[in-house]
Design a protein around this motif. Structure first.
Motif, PDB file in Angstrom:
ATOM      1  N   GLU B  77      -3.620   6.271  72.161  1.00 29.03           N
ATOM      2  CA  GLU B  77      -3.964   5.045  73.097  1.00 29.03           C
ATOM      3  C   GLU B  77      -2.866   4.512  73.713  1.00 29.03           C
ATOM      4  O   GLU B  77      -2.969   4.546  74.846  1.00 29.03           O
ATOM      5  CB  GLU B  77      -4.783   4.156  72.217  1.00 29.03           C
ATOM      6  N   ILE B  80      -1.588   7.357  76.337  1.00 30.70           N
ATOM      7  CA  ILE B  80      -2.534   7.383  77.587  1.00 30.70           C
ATOM      8  C   ILE B  80      -2.672   6.241  78.450  1.00 30.70           C
ATOM      9  O   ILE B  80      -2.264   6.090  79.742  1.00 30.70           O
ATOM     10  CB  ILE B  80      -4.470   7.335  77.032  1.00 30.70           C
ATOM     11  N   GLN B  84      -1.132   6.058  82.469  1.00 31.98           N
ATOM     12  CA  GLN B  84      -1.883   5.176  83.680  1.00 31.98           C
ATOM     13  C   GLN B  84      -1.084   4.222  84.034  1.00 31.98           C
ATOM     14  O   GLN B  84      -1.175   3.860  85.561  1.00 31.98           O
ATOM     15  CB  GLN B  84      -3.146   4.607  83.051  1.00 31.98           C
ATOM     16  N   ASN B 105      -9.469  12.703  69.941  1.00 32.90           N
ATOM     17  CA  ASN B 105      -9.333  12.034  71.092  1.00 32.90           C
ATOM     18  C   ASN B 105      -9.180  12.832  72.262  1.00 32.90           C
ATOM     19  O   ASN B 105      -9.647  12.338  73.533  1.00 32.90           O
ATOM     20  CB  ASN B 105      -7.775  11.211  70.950  1.00 32.90           C
ATOM     21  N   THR B 108     -12.364  13.173  74.092  1.00 36.93           N
ATOM     22  CA  THR B 108     -12.546  11.653  74.412  1.00 36.93           C
ATOM     23  C   THR B 108     -12.133  11.420  75.794  1.00 36.93           C
ATOM     24  O   THR B 108     -12.538  11.310  76.705  1.00 36.93           O
ATOM     25  CB  THR B 108     -12.099  10.598  73.463  1.00 36.93           C
ATOM     26  N   PHE B 109     -10.830  11.786  75.835  1.00 32.92           N
ATOM     27  CA  PHE B 109     -10.069  11.528  76.995  1.00 32.92           C
ATOM     28  C   PHE B 109     -10.618  12.501  78.279  1.00 32.92           C
ATOM     29  O   PHE B 109     -10.404  12.236  79.319  1.00 32.92           O
ATOM     30  CB  PHE B 109      -8.450  11.635  76.808  1.00 32.92           C
ATOM     31  N   THR B 111     -13.442  13.794  78.569  1.00 29.56           N
ATOM     32  CA  THR B 111     -14.581  13.374  79.058  1.00 29.56           C
ATOM     33  C   THR B 111     -14.482  12.219  79.852  1.00 29.56           C
ATOM     34  O   THR B 111     -15.547  11.908  80.918  1.00 29.56           O
ATOM     35  CB  THR B 111     -15.840  13.056  78.094  1.00 29.56           C
ATOM     36  N   LEU B 112     -13.590  11.164  79.874  1.00 26.28           N
ATOM     37  CA  LEU B 112     -13.159  10.292  80.420  1.00 26.28           C
ATOM     38  C   LEU B 112     -12.733  10.442  81.967  1.00 26.28           C
ATOM     39  O   LEU B 112     -12.773   9.612  82.844  1.00 26.28           O
ATOM     40  CB  LEU B 112     -12.055   9.429  79.892  1.00 26.28           C
ATOM     41  N   GLY B 113     -12.086  11.788  81.952  1.00 26.50           N
ATOM     42  CA  GLY B 113     -11.554  12.070  83.182  1.00 26.50           C
ATOM     43  C   GLY B 113     -10.094  11.700  83.503  1.00 26.50           C
ATOM     44  O   GLY B 113      -9.681  11.429  84.551  1.00 26.50           O
ATOM     45  N   ILE B 114      -9.491  11.114  82.239  1.00 21.14           N
ATOM     46  CA  ILE B 114      -8.311  10.650  82.185  1.00 21.14           C
ATOM     47  C   ILE B 114      -7.365  11.863  82.615  1.00 21.14           C
ATOM     48  O   ILE B 114      -7.632  12.998  82.144  1.00 21.14           O
ATOM     49  CB  ILE B 114      -7.809   9.813  81.086  1.00 21.14           C
TER      50      ILE B 114
END
Lengths: 145, 224
Positions: B77, B80, B84, B105, B108-109, B111-114
């Motif tokens: 977390e 990331i 950002q 993770n 997860t990230f 799919t978030l498009g991070i």
């Protein structure tokens, strides 16, 4: 409104209890079961022990049908990740993160995420109490060397 | 290059030493006082003993003029958000690369498009294309971020690659790309039709899942 509150510290317990008083449905998530003792007697929602950015946990909390997600943990970064997940992955209409670091809060506001910059808010409140002029935040770095 | 490294643990410390040896300007941010002091004893003023996700310290460390921000703390977390925040505070100027510790993770990230994953790829591509010096790239890819491996291999005589072109080897379809060919001490940046020869050293960026299959075409692969 169906709302998920992440983190059951003082702030989380406060907002969760208030939402129940307003007649909303609330689920509170916290890693520590003992944290739920902070919820007031007026709290009528449900509680889940789990982690803020665990998708399985969010799904079991009903995030797919939630109208709002309120992230109030002590970790700014956990709150910011939870809010991004809510908005981008689960299309939650309102997702708001408590962010203590004011620079981080304004940076993520600029990225389009709702934040409650708690340190700034408390600072402003003190200023106001003292009758001073409002403080102008300065959250951007100087570019160039 | 001016590089900010968030996290002064084993990976961050080693990256700092490697990048400094390559004469890059480096700042390491480490919030644990003990770790920060130990690193300070070794590399001195280049250590900022604070949390990189705390905006004011990231600004202080020089994010406004950083070329690259590498987030290698032990917490996904944090990594990331640091990336950002770094992108936001540098107004997109600083490239970012992060380590994802927990594969769960990573999904997860993604799919978030991070953008961590995209950035890692971009970074590797740009650095390889621009920088003649390949060494720092090799070090960076020890991070194994983004499901990419940077692999150095020698084209063996009689292998499928000997005398073939990247196009003929269908590398892109197999999740790989030859970034540079080291031939007789010189770097050759290949086009799809550049012919490989036995004895060529190639640096290949490959998706982890395809690395082994790709390696077989060159025989005797060595993972850097």
């Amino acid at each position: 409104m169906y709302a998920i509150v992440i983190g059951c510290g003082r702030a989380g317990a406060e907002i969760a209890s208030r939402m129940c008083e307003q007649g909303h449905s609330v689920v509170v998530i916290d890693r520590d079961r003992a944290a739920f003792h902070r919820l007031s007697d007026s709290f009528s929602g449900t509680t889940i022990v789990g982690h803020a950015i665990d998708e399985d946990c969010l799904v079991s909390a009903g995030i797919e049908r939630a109208d709002a997600l309120i992230a109030t943990t002590y970790g700014d970064n956990s709150n910011l990740i939870a809010v991004q997940l809510a908005r981008k992955r689960f299309n939650v209409q309102r997702a708001i993160a408590r962010v203590k670091d004011s620079v981080r809060a304004s940076a993520f506001e600029r990225l389009g995420f709702e934040t409650i910059p708690s340190t700034t808010i408390v600072g402003d409140a003190f200023e106001q109490a003292l009758g001073w002029e409002p403080h102008q935040p300065n959250g951007s770095p100087e570019n160039g060397s | 290059m001016f590089v900010i490294i968030a996290g002064g643990g084993k990976v961050g410390g080693q990256l700092a030493r490697d990048l400094m040896a390559e004469r890059h300007e480096v700042v390491v941010m480490e919030s644990n006082p003990g770790k920060a002091r130990a690193l300070q004893d070794e590399i001195g003023d280049a250590v900022v003993p604070h949390d990189a996700s705390e905006g004011r310290w990231l600004i202080d460390a020089g994010i406004g003029r950083a070329d690259l921000l590498i987030a290698v703390t032990g917490d996904d977390e944090d990594n990331i958000v640091i990336c950002q925040l770094g992108e936001a505070l540098s107004e997109g100027r600083a490239r970012t690369i992060t380590r994802i510790n927990n594969p769960k993770n990573s999904d997860t990230f993604r799919t978030l498009g991070i953008e961590a994953i995209v950035n890692a790829t971009d970074l590797v591509m740009t650095m390889i294309e621009r920088d003649v010096s390949v060494a720092p790239v090799v070090h960076l890819m020890r991070l194994r971020s983004a499901g990419l491996e940077l692999v150095e291999m020698t084209v063996a005589e009689g292998s499928a690659a000997d005398g073939a072109t990247p196009e003929e080897l269908r590398l892109p379809e197999q999740g790989g790309r030859i970034s540079v060919i080291l031939r007789s001490g010189e770097a050759v940046f290949p086009s799809p039709t550049t012919r490989l020869h036995a004895g060529d050293s190639i640096v290949l960026v490959a998706q982890t899942e395809f690395e082994e299959a790709l390696g077989r075409q060159f025989a005797a692969p060595t993972i850097v």
